[in-house]
Write a protein that holds these residues in place. Structure first.
Motif: not given
Length: 76
Positions: A27-28, A41-44, A51-57, A67-76
């Motif tokens: 979960v990220v 968002r939960t991942f298998d 990948e999502k975590f490192i990009t946002i970091a 924050f909104s842009d980062r959250a939107a990227y996470l949810m894609k």
């Protein structure tokens, strides 16, 4: 079993993020610490979550995006 693998706090900004293990899932989650916004968002697969975590970091390191842009990227 649930536990946090890694977390990031952006000092001077309204943003924290964590990568957690929840059973056999990953979960990220991103938090707006003063605005109380929360998205997760939960991942298998660890690779997909990582990948999502490192990009946002990386965006945090550069002070990029809201924050909104980062959250939107996470949810894609």
């Amino acid at each position: 079993m649930n536990y946090t693998i890694v977390s990031v706090r952006e000092y001077g900004a309204d943003f924290t993020m964590s990568l957690d293990k929840s059973g056999n899932k990953y979960v990220v989650s991103v938090h707006g610490s003063t605005s109380f916004e929360y998205k997760s968002r939960t991942f298998d697969k660890m690779e997909d979550a990582q990948e999502k975590f490192i990009t946002i970091a990386g965006w945090c390191c550069g002070g990029l995006y809201s924050f909104s842009d980062r959250a939107a990227y996470l949810m894609k």
